[in-house]
Write a protein that holds these residues in place. Structure first.
Motif, PDB file in Angstrom:
ATOM      1  N   SER A 110       0.830  -1.211   0.000  1.00 45.68           N
ATOM      2  CA  SER A 110       0.000   0.000   0.000  1.00 45.68           C
ATOM      3  C   SER A 110       0.861   1.256   0.000  1.00 45.68           C
ATOM      4  O   SER A 110       0.581   2.223  -0.720  1.00 45.68           O
ATOM      5  N   SER A 111       1.932   1.236   0.788  1.00 47.56           N
ATOM      6  CA  SER A 111       2.829   2.389   0.855  1.00 47.56           C
ATOM      7  C   SER A 111       3.525   2.631  -0.474  1.00 47.56           C
ATOM      8  O   SER A 111       3.682   3.781  -0.914  1.00 47.56           O
ATOM      9  N   GLU A 112       3.933   1.552  -1.144  1.00 49.80           N
ATOM     10  CA  GLU A 112       4.622   1.697  -2.429  1.00 49.80           C
ATOM     11  C   GLU A 112       3.664   2.193  -3.506  1.00 49.80           C
ATOM     12  O   GLU A 112       4.046   2.990  -4.373  1.00 49.80           O
ATOM     13  N   VAL A 113       2.409   1.746  -3.457  1.00 44.16           N
ATOM     14  CA  VAL A 113       1.408   2.258  -4.396  1.00 44.16           C
ATOM     15  C   VAL A 113       1.194   3.753  -4.164  1.00 44.16           C
ATOM     16  O   VAL A 113       1.126   4.545  -5.119  1.00 44.16           O
ATOM     17  N   ALA A 114       1.105   4.141  -2.899  1.00 43.97           N
ATOM     18  CA  ALA A 114       0.923   5.563  -2.577  1.00 43.97           C
ATOM     19  C   ALA A 114       2.116   6.378  -3.067  1.00 43.97           C
ATOM     20  O   ALA A 114       1.954   7.504  -3.575  1.00 43.97           O
ATOM     21  N   ARG A 115       3.312   5.821  -2.930  1.00 42.57           N
ATOM     22  CA  ARG A 115       4.507   6.529  -3.402  1.00 42.57           C
ATOM     23  C   ARG A 115       4.476   6.682  -4.921  1.00 42.57           C
ATOM     24  O   ARG A 115       4.857   7.733  -5.461  1.00 42.57           O
ATOM     25  N   ALA A 116       4.011   5.644  -5.621  1.00 44.06           N
ATOM     26  CA  ALA A 116       3.906   5.720  -7.079  1.00 44.06           C
ATOM     27  C   ALA A 116       2.930   6.813  -7.498  1.00 44.06           C
ATOM     28  O   ALA A 116       3.190   7.578  -8.440  1.00 44.06           O
ATOM     29  N   LYS A 117       1.810   6.896  -6.803  1.00 42.95           N
ATOM     30  CA  LYS A 117       0.820   7.930  -7.125  1.00 42.95           C
ATOM     31  C   LYS A 117       1.410   9.327  -6.934  1.00 42.95           C
ATOM     32  O   LYS A 117       1.180  10.240  -7.738  1.00 42.95           O
ATOM     33  N   LYS A 118       2.188   9.474  -5.880  1.00 42.99           N
ATOM     34  CA  LYS A 118       2.822  10.769  -5.630  1.00 42.99           C
ATOM     35  C   LYS A 118       3.822  11.103  -6.730  1.00 42.99           C
ATOM     36  O   LYS A 118       3.935  12.260  -7.160  1.00 42.99           O
ATOM     37  N   LEU A 119       4.543  10.092  -7.216  1.00 43.39           N
ATOM     38  CA  LEU A 119       5.512  10.321  -8.286  1.00 43.39           C
ATOM     39  C   LEU A 119       4.817  10.750  -9.577  1.00 43.39           C
ATOM     40  O   LEU A 119       5.316  11.616 -10.300  1.00 43.39           O
ATOM     41  N   ILE A 120       3.679  10.141  -9.880  1.00 41.17           N
ATOM     42  CA  ILE A 120       2.947  10.483 -11.108  1.00 41.17           C
ATOM     43  C   ILE A 120       2.493  11.939 -11.054  1.00 41.17           C
ATOM     44  O   ILE A 120       2.601  12.679 -12.035  1.00 41.17           O
ATOM     45  N   GLY A 121       1.984  12.344  -9.917  1.00 36.63           N
ATOM     46  CA  GLY A 121       1.789  13.765  -9.651  1.00 36.63           C
ATOM     47  C   GLY A 121       0.599  14.437 -10.302  1.00 36.63           C
ATOM     48  O   GLY A 121       0.473  15.657 -10.219  1.00 36.63           O
ATOM     49  N   ASN A 122      -0.266  13.690 -10.964  1.00 37.87           N
ATOM     50  CA  ASN A 122      -1.435  14.301 -11.608  1.00 37.87           C
ATOM     51  C   ASN A 122      -2.540  13.257 -11.655  1.00 37.87           C
ATOM     52  O   ASN A 122      -2.381  12.203 -12.279  1.00 37.87           O
ATOM     53  N   GLU A 123      -3.650  13.536 -11.004  1.00 38.39           N
ATOM     54  CA  GLU A 123      -4.749  12.572 -10.962  1.00 38.39           C
ATOM     55  C   GLU A 123      -5.256  12.213 -12.351  1.00 38.39           C
ATOM     56  O   GLU A 123      -5.744  11.108 -12.577  1.00 38.39           O
ATOM     57  N   GLN A 124      -5.129  13.144 -13.286  1.00 36.05           N
ATOM     58  CA  GLN A 124      -5.597  12.879 -14.644  1.00 36.05           C
ATOM     59  C   GLN A 124      -4.739  11.817 -15.343  1.00 36.05           C
ATOM     60  O   GLN A 124      -5.186  11.181 -16.297  1.00 36.05           O
ATOM     61  N   LEU A 125      -3.513  11.639 -14.867  1.00 32.71           N
ATOM     62  CA  LEU A 125      -2.608  10.652 -15.462  1.00 32.71           C
ATOM     63  C   LEU A 125      -2.518   9.380 -14.627  1.00 32.71           C
ATOM     64  O   LEU A 125      -1.825   8.437 -15.010  1.00 32.71           O
ATOM     65  N   ASP A 126      -3.208   9.365 -13.513  1.00 32.72           N
ATOM     66  CA  ASP A 126      -3.086   8.271 -12.550  1.00 32.72           C
ATOM     67  C   ASP A 126      -4.182   7.239 -12.775  1.00 32.72           C
ATOM     68  O   ASP A 126      -5.341   7.449 -12.420  1.00 32.72           O
ATOM     69  N   ALA A 127      -3.806   6.115 -13.389  1.00 26.93           N
ATOM     70  CA  ALA A 127      -4.741   5.001 -13.583  1.00 26.93           C
ATOM     71  C   ALA A 127      -4.253   3.789 -12.798  1.00 26.93           C
ATOM     72  O   ALA A 127      -4.392   2.642 -13.230  1.00 26.93           O
ATOM     73  N   LEU A 128      -3.665   4.065 -11.643  1.00 29.47           N
ATOM     74  CA  LEU A 128      -3.105   3.027 -10.781  1.00 29.47           C
ATOM     75  C   LEU A 128      -4.095   2.713  -9.665  1.00 29.47           C
ATOM     76  O   LEU A 128      -4.580   3.620  -8.984  1.00 29.47           O
ATOM     77  N   SER A 129      -4.400   1.442  -9.478  1.00 30.15           N
ATOM     78  CA  SER A 129      -5.330   1.050  -8.417  1.00 30.15           C
ATOM     79  C   SER A 129      -4.771  -0.125  -7.635  1.00 30.15           C
ATOM     80  O   SER A 129      -3.995  -0.934  -8.157  1.00 30.15           O
TER      81      SER A 129
END
Length: 758
Positions: free
Chosen positions: A344-363
């Motif tokens: 869960s922490s690594e997924v959260a870190r990945a989302k932070k790296l992507i940095g834009n909800e419009q580009l974030d298709a990670l679940s």
């Protein structure tokens, strides 16, 4: 009188202890007790673990993501994608082909099995050169036009996840479930973790065995398997004139391949990674076949996930493969289910790296409590809908009926392993030409031109091959204690500071009779594998070392015998495992230890700082090829009982002396085949004098290969640069030992010190 005698005896003992405790001039008393070699290895372990922790923040220097748009984002991570391809060995051009080849006999149905809603076929397809992918094609009766590549774990077969063979509950047969839902599914076979002795020697998995030679040649088993997956992507893309939807699903080792494949190839629209995604900070303890040189320097799983954005990535926290591999020649390892909190922490870190909800298709989907079944219906539904909106995972159907005998899994694996091994053996024959091209910018028109143009190669060797910790040295803080004295010499233990938790330790032997103001040459005498300074001075293992540090001191040389890190078997080999993901090696610490040793020696009033030589046996000979190229204060180098056609020794499966069959699982170095064999390492020593000491009956190699490799060195020195007397080899009638005849003459000659009068 008896009382006076006792008092005198006590006084004499105290005086003796005081003399023995006296340190070398300009050093503090050495008070370190216990096994100093063990303390050095322990300190190195602490240092490397601390540096590993630092990689998470340090890797930010490689990234400059632009999240303003999908196109801008893709462009901003392109260099990182290229770097990932390089370090995983995905560098060879794949073959183009028209269609999958259906593998069937001349009698009976073409399909191997028939399900309620699909047919299963044995298939083969080209990948790189003569390497082929093999597996199953599940062809639905009513295809929806989209494709999935379903990759099993290394302990699973395509037949298991397709419902054709026992081993998995029906609801976890994810290839079958996708085919039942209308997707065309290709299921590649993955090299297994079959564990057995190799050539009747070290025991290891098939994955490790194939990893070893590939790694030495700048390739990777992971890379070969990624190429097989991407060859299927090529095929899927060729099926439709319009844009085709492609998904990849993998569990365990298949999850690794799915994650890397999607990170490398933007044609993959959606990916499901089950039972694999983790922080990777402990990858050094995982199977060594997962080792990717320099991975954590730039990538964790979060960074790999960020390469997949803005495409869809589903991470499933589920029970992963769990096992332990013993230390029986192959690398010991353990594999556990990734901690759901860490996932869960690594997924959260990945989302932070992507940095834009419009580009974030990670679940993230958590199966059960994070230790539940893999490829759950929820996870499959999520990735299916990402590939083809509104698609639904169908209910579990009945088991397919076999139409012909299933493939012999063992024979299939043997053929797959043979193809990869044959490819690496071909690469081995090509590696000479690759290195020759790599060194094409060296100018040999003069020694001056050579010294100038060799420097970029030294920098590459330091940064990419050996690995360099960009840290300031600590103050030397020399400590010493007298340990032995004879009529001929005085001997001290010496400890120096290098980095936090890293010290250098060795034994210096100083001849007596040095005049005030006189400066002598020094020979640094290096032990081999599992060795100690006490070996080279003659306290033990004299059959190998011939007490050469002591004999040289008796000839008038100052000698220093360092303790290097390669001792305590798995303890030091684990240091190598912890170094590799950081783009480092054992020598990333050994080189600075030697630099500090030389720095200290140069401060000694009786040392000539222009005449400090290196002479090492066995692993010390390996050191002679790696340390002097970077510690240029060494004025010459002698490699004893190690010089070889080194890449051949590491990668060949034709000769029994190869490391492919032995317990030195730490010995393999990334892409030496494409950069530095021993001749090229010697080029980094040139124009300083260089010598090889070779016993005809030394089992580390064979004379013809030693001669072949040294011939290239001799040609550089004497042919190209006209350095007529600076490169020599001594052949002697003996085994793996210091001979001390021609090499001693070489030292006297090039250190300008007179030979003893007989």
């Amino acid at each position: 009188m008896s009382r006076n005698f006792t008092l005198c005896l006590i006084a004499l003992c105290l005086l003796t202890q005081t003399i023995q405790a006296q340190p070398l001039e300009n050093t503090k008393p050495l008070t370190l007790e216990g096994d100093i070699a063990s303390q050095i290895v322990t300190g190195a372990d602490k240092f490397l673990l601390r540096q590993l922790d630092n990689t998470i923040t340090a890797r930010e220097r490689y990234w400059n993501r632009d999240s303003s748009s999908a196109a801008a984002y893709e462009a901003s991570v392109a260099n990182s994608r290229a770097r990932l391809a390089e370090i995983t060995g995905v560098v060879d051009k794949r073959k183009t082909f028209g269609d999958l080849q259906i593998v069937a006999g001349t009698g009976g149905p073409v399909e191997v099995a028939k399900g309620e809603s699909f047919l299963a076929f044995n298939v083969r397809w080209p990948s790189v050169r003569d390497i082929s992918g093999v597996g199953l094609l599940l062809k639905p009766n009513k295809p929806n036009g989209a494709y999935f590549i379903a990759i099993p774990d290394a302990d699973q077969t395509p037949e298991m996840i397709s419902g054709l063979a026992d081993g998995l509950p029906a609801d976890q047969q994810y290839a079958k479930r996708l085919a039942e839902s209308g997707f065309t599914v290709i299921v590649p076979a993955v090299i297994s973790r079959q564990y057995e002795s190799r050539n009747n020697r070290a025991k290891m998995t098939t994955r490790e065995f194939l990893y070893r030679s590939s790694y030495e040649l700048g390739r990777h088993l992971i890379g070969f398997e990624i190429q097989k997956v991407l060859a299927v992507v090529d095929w899927c893309e060729s099926r439709n004139d319009s844009d085709v939807q492609i998904g990849v699903v993998g569990y365990g080792e298949g999850g690794l391949l799915a994650l890397y494949s999607a990170a490398l190839d933007t044609r993959i629209d959606a990916t499901l990674v089950s039972g694999y995604f983790d922080s990777r900070q402990d990858m050094w303890s995982e199977p060594v076949s997962r080792n990717v040189y320099g991975l954590l320097d730039q990538f964790g799983d979060a960074e790999l996930a960020s390469l997949i954005a803005p495409r869809s990535l589903v991470i499933e926290a589920a029970k992963g493969p769990e096992f332990e591999l013993p230390s029986e020649g192959g690398a010991p390892a353990s594999l556990d289910t990734p901690d759901p909190k860490v996932v869960s922490s690594e997924v959260a870190r990945a989302k932070k790296l992507i940095g834009n909800e419009q580009l974030d298709a990670l679940s993230l989907i958590v199966s059960g409590d994070g230790y539940g079944v893999f490829a759950s219906e929820k996870a499959l539904q999520s990735v299916a809908a990402a590939v083809l909106p509104n698609s639904k995972i169908a209910a579990v159907g009945s088991a397919p009926k076999l139409c012909r005998e299933l493939t012999d899994v063992q024979a299939r694996e043997s053929q797959q392993a043979h193809e990869i091994n044959a490819h690496t053996q071909w690469l081995l024959t090509e590696s000479h030409f690759i290195r020759k091209d790599f060194f094409k910018d060296v100018d040999t028109s003069s020694v001056e031109a050579y010294e100038k143009t060799i420097e970029p190669y030294r920098d590459y060797f330091r940064e990419e091959t050996i690995g360099h910790f960009d840290l300031p040295f600590k103050a030397l803080n020399p400590r010493s204690r007298l340990i032995e004295e004879t009529d001929a010499w005085t001997r001290y233990e010496v400890v120096l500071d290098v980095f936090d938790d890293i010290i250098a330790y060795g034994i210096i032997t100083i001849p007596k009779g040095i005049d005030e103001g006189e400066q002598r040459p020094v020979v640094v005498c290096q032990h081999g594998l599992e060795g100690r300074p006490q070996d080279v001075i003659g306290e033990q293992n004299i059959q190998y070392y011939s007490a050469f540090a002591t004999k040289l001191a008796e000839r008038g040389f100052i000698t220093f015998a360092p303790q290097n890190l390669y001792i305590f078997k798995d303890r030091f080999r684990t240091l190598q495992r912890k170094s590799y993901p950081q783009r480092k090696t054992l020598f990333s610490l050994i080189v600075p230890q030697h630099q500090q040793i030389v720095n200290w020696l140069k401060t000694q009033p009786n040392v000539d700082d222009k005449r400090i030589a290196f002479y090492g046996l066995s692993y010390g000979g390996k050191s002679a090829m790696r340390i002097p190229p970077l510690v240029t204060d060494y004025c010459l180098s002698i490699c004893s009982a190690d010089f070889n056609e080194w890449v051949l020794k590491n990668a060949t499966t034709q000769y029994n002396f190869s490391y492919m069959f032995t317990g030195e699982y730490e010995i393999f170095e990334w892409n030496l085949g494409g950069t530095f064999n021993y001749a090229e390492m010697a080029y980094l020593i040139c124009p300083r004098p260089f010598m090889v000491e070779r016993g005809h009956f030394d089992g580390v190699g064979e004379d013809q290969w030693v001669g072949y490799e040294f011939g290239k060195v001799r040609f550089m020195y004497q042919g190209r640069l006209k350095l007529k007397d600076k490169a020599e080899i001594e052949w002697f009638d003996g085994p793996h030992t210091i001979n001390g005849v021609g090499t001693f003459k070489f030292l006297h000659k090039h250190l300008d010190w007179p030979e003893p009068v007989e």
